[in-house]
Design a protein around this motif. Structure first.
Motif, PDB file in Angstrom:
ATOM      1  N   ALA A 123       0.851  -1.189   0.000  1.00  0.00           N
ATOM      2  CA  ALA A 123       0.000   0.000   0.000  1.00  0.00           C
ATOM      3  C   ALA A 123       0.886   1.239   0.000  1.00  0.00           C
ATOM      4  N   PRO A 124       0.343   2.406  -0.372  1.00  0.00           N
ATOM      5  CA  PRO A 124       1.159   3.624  -0.413  1.00  0.00           C
ATOM      6  C   PRO A 124       1.880   3.932   0.887  1.00  0.00           C
ATOM      7  N   ASN A 125       1.269   3.583   2.024  1.00  0.00           N
ATOM      8  CA  ASN A 125       1.872   3.914   3.319  1.00  0.00           C
ATOM      9  C   ASN A 125       2.657   2.771   3.940  1.00  0.00           C
ATOM     10  N   GLY A 126       2.771   1.641   3.237  1.00  0.00           N
ATOM     11  CA  GLY A 126       3.511   0.516   3.793  1.00  0.00           C
ATOM     12  C   GLY A 126       2.825  -0.807   3.476  1.00  0.00           C
ATOM     13  N   LEU A 127       3.393  -1.863   4.012  1.00  0.00           N
ATOM     14  CA  LEU A 127       2.875  -3.204   3.773  1.00  0.00           C
ATOM     15  C   LEU A 127       1.712  -3.488   4.711  1.00  0.00           C
ATOM     16  N   VAL A 128       0.613  -3.971   4.144  1.00  0.00           N
ATOM     17  CA  VAL A 128      -0.542  -4.354   4.953  1.00  0.00           C
ATOM     18  C   VAL A 128      -0.872  -5.817   4.659  1.00  0.00           C
ATOM     19  N   VAL A 129      -1.564  -6.463   5.598  1.00  0.00           N
ATOM     20  CA  VAL A 129      -1.839  -7.894   5.448  1.00  0.00           C
ATOM     21  C   VAL A 129      -3.324  -8.178   5.700  1.00  0.00           C
ATOM     22  N   PRO A 130      -4.193  -7.865   4.734  1.00  0.00           N
ATOM     23  CA  PRO A 130      -5.602  -8.233   4.873  1.00  0.00           C
ATOM     24  C   PRO A 130      -5.756  -9.751   4.850  1.00  0.00           C
ATOM     25  N   VAL A 131      -6.868 -10.222   5.371  1.00  0.00           N
ATOM     26  CA  VAL A 131      -7.042 -11.661   5.604  1.00  0.00           C
ATOM     27  C   VAL A 131      -8.108 -12.263   4.691  1.00  0.00           C
TER      28      VAL A 131
END
Length: 423
Positions: free
Chosen positions: A293-301
């Protein structure tokens, strides 16, 4: 008469946030439910809408300030004429003032300050506010933000937009942006710039969690390589029919998700978690999918991945990717997860040792596919190969279990029929 804007409820166990970006400046016209400020929590960025139509009043807090739920952050002045309240365009009332004030900033101090991106966004397009990550990318690549069409929410620029524009500029051989080229040289004859940007709340949280994982868990990584021939042939054979029937492309992630479900069913400890002095085993598989994502790594489930079809998994992942780019993922999207898959191959990574996502005990790392010589039936042949890595918490998972789980994933990818008959 004015209307106060307060910090809304942010989600379970989240009591505060950081002001990430003001989307409206004092004096800007706003519509009811139009986003006026972006709040950064530990996991996602949340946009706060205006409760009424009117004019943006005083900002009670500044970018970077930490605010609690219910705190007053701004005021909306309700002084727009009734006939204009529902269709007024942002900044139309401020345009004449800017036009008359134009002679003052007309010289080019922006080039002297080494910040062409910010000056451009505030001058030629006052409604465009660049986030720190986007501004840094603009400075690094010397592109003109006003010439880039934003793909983010409400047309705002994302870091990916800037990188794409920079790549296009290199391919066409365009010269660097004038503002960047006219920056004053240093005594050594070259340009030397520095920029200090405060870490976002999300980046701070990522840093703390990853460091905590290294300090708490007994991390170990095991590797294997996978012949992607069968999966690639399957995709090529059914891609058109699959897309026509399910309205989604057949990608690699659904194969690895289903292969992981098969391995986690056989090796339950890889899908388990340590809670104090107890081990929690799950009879379901919720796969956290690492998304940039633009603001960093995200981990949706992807919840209940073990029970979902290939098509539904692909749709879930595509939806997460789009919403991560738009900044519309919610706290609930990230909650939970029993196992993580991280695909560094999309960025060209050949091999890595991924770090687990606490309190999970294992993460599968995927990497780029490249043709390599391998031995098949006593002969050297060229095959599309991928290195895969499984990092795991050795406090819970023994080496034998980790190697077996990774081998099961390898076998399922090399022979997809195993996923259909549960082998």
């Amino acid at each position: 008469m004015s209307k106060e804007v307060t910090v809304p409820t942010l989600g379970e166990s989240v009591s505060e946030a950081t002001i990430g970006e003001w989307l409206k400046k004092p004096g800007d016209a706003v519509k009811a439910d139009e986003p006026i400020v972006s709040l950064e929590t530990d996991k996602v960025a949340i946009e706060v809408p205006s409760p009424v139509a009117g004019v943006m009043g005083e900002h009670k807090v500044a970018v970077g300030d930490t605010v609690e739920v219910g705190a007053l952050i701004a005021v909306i002045e309700d002084d727009v004429a009734p006939g204009e309240s529902t269709n007024v365009e942002p900044r139309t009332e401020a345009a004449p003032a800017e036009a008359t004030a134009a002679p003052t900033p007309a010289p080019s101090p922006a080039a002297d300050t080494g910040a062409p991106a910010q000056a451009k966004s505030q001058g030629s397009d006052a409604t465009q506010t660049l986030s720190p990550a986007v501004r840094r990318a603009v400075l690094e690549h010397g592109v003109d933000p006003s010439s880039i069409k934003g793909s983010g929410k409400d047309g705002r620029l994302t870091k990916e937009d800037v990188l794409a524009a920079a790549t296009a500029k290199k391919e066409t051989g365009d010269s660097p942006a004038p503002a960047a080229s006219t920056a004053p040289p240093t005594a050594g004859g070259g340009e030397r710039r520095e920029e200090r940007v405060k870490m976002t709340r999300m980046r701070q949280t990522i840093a703390k969690r990853l460091k905590s994982a290294q300090e708490t868990a007994a991390l170990l990584t095991t590797f294997n390589d996978v012949d992607m021939t069968a999966v690639m042939e399957t995709r090529e054979k059914f891609k058109d029919t699959f897309a026509k029937k399910h309205d989604i492309k057949l990608g690699f992630m659904s194969f690895f998700a289903k292969a992981a479900c098969l391995a986690l069913k056989d090796i339950p400890s890889v899908n388990a978690q340590i809670d104090g002095e107890e081990i929690v085993y799950f009879d379901y598989v919720d796969i956290s999918v690492a998304v940039s994502a633009p603001n960093g790594l995200v981990v949706p489930v992807v919840r209940d991945a073990h029970a979902k079809s290939f098509a539904q998994i692909e749709k879930d992942i595509a939806d997460f990717g789009k919403r991560a780019k738009d900044g519309t993922l919610t706290m609930d999207d990230m909650k939970g997860g029993t196992f993580t898959i991280s695909n560094g191959g999309v960025f060209g990574g050949l091999m890595s040792t991924p770090i687990i996502n606490p309190p999970q005990s294992a993460v599968l790392g995927l990497h780029r596919i490249e043709d390599r010589p391998v031995v098949r039936n006593g002969e050297i042949v060229i095959r599309p190969m991928m290195y895969i890595a499984l990092s795991y918490d050795h406090r819970l998972i023994d080496g034998r279990e980790a190697v077996t789980a990774l081998k099961t994933i390898k076998e399922a990818i090399e022979d997809p029929m195993r996923m259909l008959i549960d082998l």
